[in-house]
Motif scaffolding. Structure first.
Motif, PDB file in Angstrom:
ATOM      1  N   MET A  58       2.286   1.687  -3.517  1.00 57.82           N
ATOM      2  CA  MET A  58       1.271   2.174  -4.439  1.00 57.82           C
ATOM      3  C   MET A  58       0.937   3.638  -4.152  1.00 57.82           C
ATOM      4  O   MET A  58       0.691   4.414  -5.068  1.00 57.82           O
ATOM      5  CB  MET A  58       0.000   1.326  -4.346  1.00 57.82           C
ATOM      6  CG  MET A  58       0.151  -0.095  -4.896  1.00 57.82           C
ATOM      7  SD  MET A  58       0.859  -0.188  -6.557  1.00 57.82           S
ATOM      8  CE  MET A  58      -0.244   0.861  -7.499  1.00 57.82           C
ATOM      9  N   ASN A  59       0.950   4.024  -2.891  1.00 62.08           N
ATOM     10  CA  ASN A  59       0.677   5.413  -2.533  1.00 62.08           C
ATOM     11  C   ASN A  59       1.745   6.341  -3.117  1.00 62.08           C
ATOM     12  O   ASN A  59       1.433   7.444  -3.589  1.00 62.08           O
ATOM     13  CB  ASN A  59       0.616   5.576  -1.020  1.00 62.08           C
ATOM     14  CG  ASN A  59       0.068   6.927  -0.606  1.00 62.08           C
ATOM     15  OD1 ASN A  59      -1.080   7.257  -0.878  1.00 62.08           O
ATOM     16  ND2 ASN A  59       0.904   7.736   0.030  1.00 62.08           N
ATOM     17  N   GLU A 114       0.827  -1.201   0.000  1.00 57.87           N
ATOM     18  CA  GLU A 114       0.000   0.000   0.000  1.00 57.87           C
ATOM     19  C   GLU A 114       0.867   1.259   0.000  1.00 57.87           C
ATOM     20  O   GLU A 114       0.552   2.245  -0.675  1.00 57.87           O
ATOM     21  CB  GLU A 114      -0.946  -0.002   1.202  1.00 57.87           C
ATOM     22  CG  GLU A 114      -1.878   1.191   1.225  1.00 57.87           C
ATOM     23  CD  GLU A 114      -2.942   1.090   2.299  1.00 57.87           C
ATOM     24  OE1 GLU A 114      -3.812   1.976   2.339  1.00 57.87           O
ATOM     25  OE2 GLU A 114      -2.909   0.118   3.094  1.00 57.87           O
ATOM     26  N   THR A 115       1.967   1.209   0.765  1.00 54.52           N
ATOM     27  CA  THR A 115       2.893   2.348   0.813  1.00 54.52           C
ATOM     28  C   THR A 115       3.518   2.590  -0.561  1.00 54.52           C
ATOM     29  O   THR A 115       3.634   3.737  -1.013  1.00 54.52           O
ATOM     30  CB  THR A 115       3.995   2.093   1.849  1.00 54.52           C
ATOM     31  OG1 THR A 115       3.401   1.872   3.134  1.00 54.52           O
ATOM     32  CG2 THR A 115       4.934   3.287   1.938  1.00 54.52           C
ATOM     33  N   PHE A 137      -3.657  -6.179  -5.022  1.00 53.94           N
ATOM     34  CA  PHE A 137      -4.021  -5.077  -4.137  1.00 53.94           C
ATOM     35  C   PHE A 137      -5.032  -4.148  -4.807  1.00 53.94           C
ATOM     36  O   PHE A 137      -6.050  -3.783  -4.212  1.00 53.94           O
ATOM     37  CB  PHE A 137      -2.761  -4.291  -3.745  1.00 53.94           C
ATOM     38  CG  PHE A 137      -3.048  -3.050  -2.943  1.00 53.94           C
ATOM     39  CD1 PHE A 137      -3.334  -3.126  -1.585  1.00 53.94           C
ATOM     40  CD2 PHE A 137      -3.045  -1.806  -3.560  1.00 53.94           C
ATOM     41  CE1 PHE A 137      -3.611  -1.976  -0.850  1.00 53.94           C
ATOM     42  CE2 PHE A 137      -3.316  -0.654  -2.835  1.00 53.94           C
ATOM     43  CZ  PHE A 137      -3.604  -0.744  -1.476  1.00 53.94           C
ATOM     44  N   LEU A 138      -4.763  -3.798  -6.058  1.00 52.70           N
ATOM     45  CA  LEU A 138      -5.650  -2.878  -6.775  1.00 52.70           C
ATOM     46  C   LEU A 138      -7.001  -3.522  -7.066  1.00 52.70           C
ATOM     47  O   LEU A 138      -8.046  -2.869  -6.955  1.00 52.70           O
ATOM     48  CB  LEU A 138      -4.983  -2.419  -8.072  1.00 52.70           C
ATOM     49  CG  LEU A 138      -3.739  -1.535  -7.892  1.00 52.70           C
ATOM     50  CD1 LEU A 138      -3.004  -1.361  -9.210  1.00 52.70           C
ATOM     51  CD2 LEU A 138      -4.117  -0.177  -7.309  1.00 52.70           C
ATOM     52  N   LYS A 183      -9.027  -3.488  -3.923  1.00 54.10           N
ATOM     53  CA  LYS A 183      -9.556  -2.140  -3.672  1.00 54.10           C
ATOM     54  C   LYS A 183     -10.796  -1.865  -4.525  1.00 54.10           C
ATOM     55  O   LYS A 183     -11.727  -1.179  -4.094  1.00 54.10           O
ATOM     56  CB  LYS A 183      -8.491  -1.088  -3.997  1.00 54.10           C
ATOM     57  CG  LYS A 183      -7.338  -1.012  -3.023  1.00 54.10           C
ATOM     58  CD  LYS A 183      -7.672  -0.204  -1.779  1.00 54.10           C
ATOM     59  CE  LYS A 183      -7.847   1.261  -2.077  1.00 54.10           C
ATOM     60  NZ  LYS A 183      -8.129   2.041  -0.832  1.00 54.10           N
ATOM     61  N   TRP A 237      -9.006   7.113  -3.888  1.00 49.54           N
ATOM     62  CA  TRP A 237      -7.678   7.171  -3.281  1.00 49.54           C
ATOM     63  C   TRP A 237      -7.451   8.574  -2.745  1.00 49.54           C
ATOM     64  O   TRP A 237      -7.696   9.559  -3.438  1.00 49.54           O
ATOM     65  CB  TRP A 237      -6.606   6.822  -4.310  1.00 49.54           C
ATOM     66  CG  TRP A 237      -5.290   6.462  -3.673  1.00 49.54           C
ATOM     67  CD1 TRP A 237      -4.331   7.318  -3.224  1.00 49.54           C
ATOM     68  CD2 TRP A 237      -4.801   5.146  -3.425  1.00 49.54           C
ATOM     69  NE1 TRP A 237      -3.272   6.627  -2.702  1.00 49.54           N
ATOM     70  CE2 TRP A 237      -3.536   5.285  -2.807  1.00 49.54           C
ATOM     71  CE3 TRP A 237      -5.298   3.866  -3.633  1.00 49.54           C
ATOM     72  CZ2 TRP A 237      -2.765   4.201  -2.424  1.00 49.54           C
ATOM     73  CZ3 TRP A 237      -4.529   2.780  -3.255  1.00 49.54           C
ATOM     74  CH2 TRP A 237      -3.280   2.948  -2.658  1.00 49.54           C
TER      75      TRP A 237
END
Length: 326
Positions: free
Chosen positions: A6-7, A3-4, A57-58, A61, A79
């Motif tokens: 992708m952020n 997540e980090t 992950f995506l 989401k 997001w």
């Protein structure tokens, strides 16, 4: 951890105002790049293991099926980057080896979309044309900012008017508008939603795209009944939009009565390193000449070249850039 990572990727894309993010498999794993206008910018390459982690992950989401990695899937999620919330549309599809590629479209709030107009008076001219009822059509390549232009025009002339949008999907969230989204499975087509929308008696319609005969007919009827209709069509230039409507069954007499203006736009790189919109507007006598058959086919091209030359003269774009958009 994923997540980090992708952020970090999303933050770069949002700060650059990228329209799309691509996660594409390759021989070593995958490459990640983003698009601004028609320019692609590489971010990084990742291992095959990281590709699977990012994709899962995506897809999670977006509430997509994690185990499905061959058939196309579509989803959406939001997001948060700082104080800004970005709507994301995601599309995935697997190749013959079962490796998925993912494309994410970033949908920014209209208020957070700074638009650099290369010749600002063109937008003011468009706004003036929007003071009357009728049909105004917008064309240009995907990602050239047509929807943003329509929204900003509607915002500029709103003044207590009711504005209703019909899109597939809704690209810009605006709390001041009534926003309807096409859903073909529920028979909520463009044409059907236009009929529903007319019962709300809006002053201004924004129709995401005129793509079939039913929608074209409904849009023309709404324009002729006293509404302002802003919509897009697929065409290579301003004059080509008229031919496109005729191909969709609209008579030339109905077009002549309802069509207020046509705008073709491109997103062009500036000398400052940013991108700006340049318009080619067709209205008034120029539009009348096309309907009367007295228009010289070279005039639209000459008008576009003149706009590019003005930008070069004012050091807004380079001569090399202008030559690429001739």
């Amino acid at each position: 951890m994923i997540e980090t990572e992708m952020n970090t990727i999303f933050k770069i894309c949002v700060e650059k105002r990228a329209s799309d993010l691509y996660i594409i498999p390759d021989a070593k794993g995958c490459s990640v790049k983003y698009r601004i206008s028609n320019q692609y910018h590489n971010l990084d390459t990742y291992s095959e293991r990281k590709l699977m982690q990012m994709n899962n992950f995506l897809k999670f989401k977006a509430n997509m099926i994690l185990s499905e990695n061959r058939r196309p899937q579509f989803g959406a999620f939001q997001w948060q980057i700082g104080h800004e919330q970005i709507n994301c549309r995601i599309s995935s599809v697997g190749d013959f080896l079962g490796r998925e590629s993912i494309v994410i479209r970033f949908i920014y709030s209209e208020t957070n979309m700074p638009i650099n107009r290369l010749l600002p008076y063109q937008f003011e001219e468009l706004a003036g044309l929007c003071q009357s009822s009728g049909l105004i059509l917008f064309s240009g390549p995907m990602g050239s900012g047509k929807t943003t232009t329509m929204y900003q025009l509607a915002e500029k002339i709103q003044r207590q008017r009711t504005i209703l949008t019909i899109e597939d999907p809704v690209e810009i969230h605006n709390t001041n508008f009534i926003q309807l989204q096409v859903n073909d499975k529920a028979n909520m087509t463009y044409a059907e939603l236009l009929k529903v929308g007319l019962r709300h008696h809006p002053d201004i319609f924004i129709i995401g795209e005129i793509r079939d005969e039913l929608t074209a007919d409904a849009a023309i009827r709404a324009a002729m009944s006293g509404h302002l209709i802003l919509s897009t069509v697929h065409a290579r230039n301003a004059a080509g939009t008229i031919k496109r409507l005729e191909n969709l069954g609209v008579s030339r007499s109905d077009l002549k009565e309802s069509l207020q203006a046509v705008s073709y736009q491109r997103l062009i790189e500036t000398t400052q390193g940013s991108n700006g919109v340049l318009f080619d507007l067709l209205s008034g006598q120029n539009l009348k000449n096309i309907f009367d058959g007295t228009d010289n086919q070279k005039i639209p091209l000459e008008r576009w070249h003149k706009n590019l030359a003005e930008c070069v003269k004012n050091n807004i774009i380079t001569l090399e850039t202008a030559s690429r958009y001739q």
